[in-house]
Write an enzyme that holds these catalytic residues in place. Structure first.
Site, mmCIF file in Angstrom:
data_model
loop_
_atom_site.group_PDB
_atom_site.id
_atom_site.type_symbol
_atom_site.label_atom_id
_atom_site.label_comp_id
_atom_site.label_asym_id
_atom_site.label_seq_id
_atom_site.Cartn_x
_atom_site.Cartn_y
_atom_site.Cartn_z
ATOM 1 N N GLY A 1 37.007 38.541 31.804
ATOM 2 C CA GLY A 1 35.810 38.194 32.735
ATOM 3 C C GLY A 1 35.777 38.809 33.961
ATOM 4 C CD GLU B 1 50.608 44.935 31.599
ATOM 5 O OE1 GLU B 1 51.267 44.110 30.925
ATOM 6 O OE2 GLU B 1 50.929 45.176 32.982
ATOM 7 N N PRO C 1 35.218 21.005 39.994
ATOM 8 C CG PRO C 1 35.374 19.264 41.281
ATOM 9 C CD PRO C 1 34.922 19.691 39.791
#
Lengths: 232, 232
Positions: free
Chosen positions: B49, B118, B86
């Site tokens: 991501g 990796e 949060p």
DNA sequence: ACAAAAGTGTTGAGAGTACACCCATGC
DNA sequence: GCATGGGTGTACTCTCAACACTTTTGT
């Protein structure tokens, strides 16, 4: 998310929530809209929503938005989709997490604060021009609602605690936009085992009184549905 | 989102995307994980991501992440859920939009850049400890995948362009975690009308060659599935 | 007695499920 | 000829869809 962005540049976003709040009133499916008082889109209608606070989760922010506008005991609230086009808000870089929710019209009252803010229900078939990409969000919510009503019990959230089978059927018809066979509908609902017939009947009008039912097994529902049903 | 936050305080968030990339390899359902080199969770495995760039949509960011890591032609990519607790990232205020995607193992090659980083496939049944709330995200993705395979054609994305019915059945079995009846499976798939039998057969091994099928009617698929299928 | 909505069963079609044997190929 | 996976059909159950009349009440 682990690693800083691909090109070393990433930007701060404002995280917001928008809520598509549905109800059925007078045989029509409606959504709650609020009038904007600040630019951009000043004077236009928009979905109720707001920024996510510093110390609250996104889900909590959506709940808070609803709480501020309604005084309903339980609300069915489910995350819908996240919209993050770069220029969806002309002020820039606002990412919004959309939710949808269902309330029962009779229990619902706009809070005083909100009446002042000019909030109104609009029939989904006759929406005014909406701010931002909110028209798209409503469309998406409607699609989700129509699909989920077929395999979950979301539809029940639109009704009071006690209701007749005909009232239930009307909700389904309004959401799906088509008539349903009374006999098939009743058989199916009853054999799902989630309705409990009470001993009460509708106050006699000028027709035969109808049996009132309640929705049994809230546990099942909690499990079945991925939404958040929260008492506040 | 229209109105500044309830208490006048709202904060800037970092918007990120995380992708749960599934594949089937050796009869096992696997997900792609990358090793973190920076704190927090240094050395732990995490979902691939990254941050959403200044001028890209959230969907685009997810696509870009995939593109950086794979060289596959078409990828099925669907938004899953947005996580915004949060303190889910100790650095604070990171909101992540999770996606899931499916790739065919044979077409897939890790890009050079990514081999260096990796990245590795892990069986979903034997995941290592994951950074952040990524374990929860994987669980959620798996649930969605299992449910969607029953009424959509997502399963096809795990296969090469041509495949045998037995291969297709194996994918379904691996995802659902249970065996399926061969005759029923074949009948159902064929009468859906989305498979096209070719004249080709598997290279003769030491058994009877199997007919190869392709997936017909990409139009239907586009409509059926709400995901994003993009050629890059 | 009539208007208005409540309530009630049956039938047929299609989908899902359970189940077992023959076929083509390489060795 | 045997081991290996490919390929095929039938019977039962259940669910869904179509369809119309009787009952209760107030006026």
């Amino acid at each position: 998310m682990a690693i800083p962005s691909h090109n070393g540049r990433f930007s701060a976003y404002i995280a917001a929530v928008d809520v598509v709040l549905f109800t059925i009133q007078g045989g029509t499916l409606k959504v709650l809209l609020v009038k904007r008082h600040q630019p951009p889109y000043r004077g236009a209608w928009a979905l109720p929503g707001g920024m996510v606070g510093e110390e609250e989760s996104v889900d909590k922010a959506a709940l808070r938005e609803l709480q501020e506008k309604t005084n309903v005991d339980h609300i069915y609230l489910e995350q819908l989709y996240t919209f993050g086009e770069p220029h969806r808000d002309p002020r820039g870089r606002v990412i919004t997490v959309a939710y949808y929710a269902l309330v029962n019209w009779q229990q619902f009252r706009l809070t005083a604060r909100h009446r002042a803010a000019e909030a109104n229900w609009f029939a989904v078939k006759r929406l005014p021009a909406l701010a931002f990409d909110h028209a798209r969000i409503v469309e998406y919510a409607l699609e989700r609602l129509r699909s989920k009503i077929n395999y979950t019990t979301v539809g029940f959230q639109l009704l009071p605690r006690q209701f007749t089978l005909t009232e239930l059927q009307r909700s389904y018809e309004v959401i799906l936009g088509q008539g349903l066979d009374k006999r098939n509908f009743r058989r199916k609902m009853l054999q799902l085992g989630i309705l409990k017939g009470t001993r009460d009947f509708t106050a006699t009008g000028r027709q035969r009184p109808a049996r009132l039912y309640t929705f049994a097994e809230p546990k099942v529902v909690k499990l079945q549905e991925k939404g958040i049903i929260v008492p506040f």
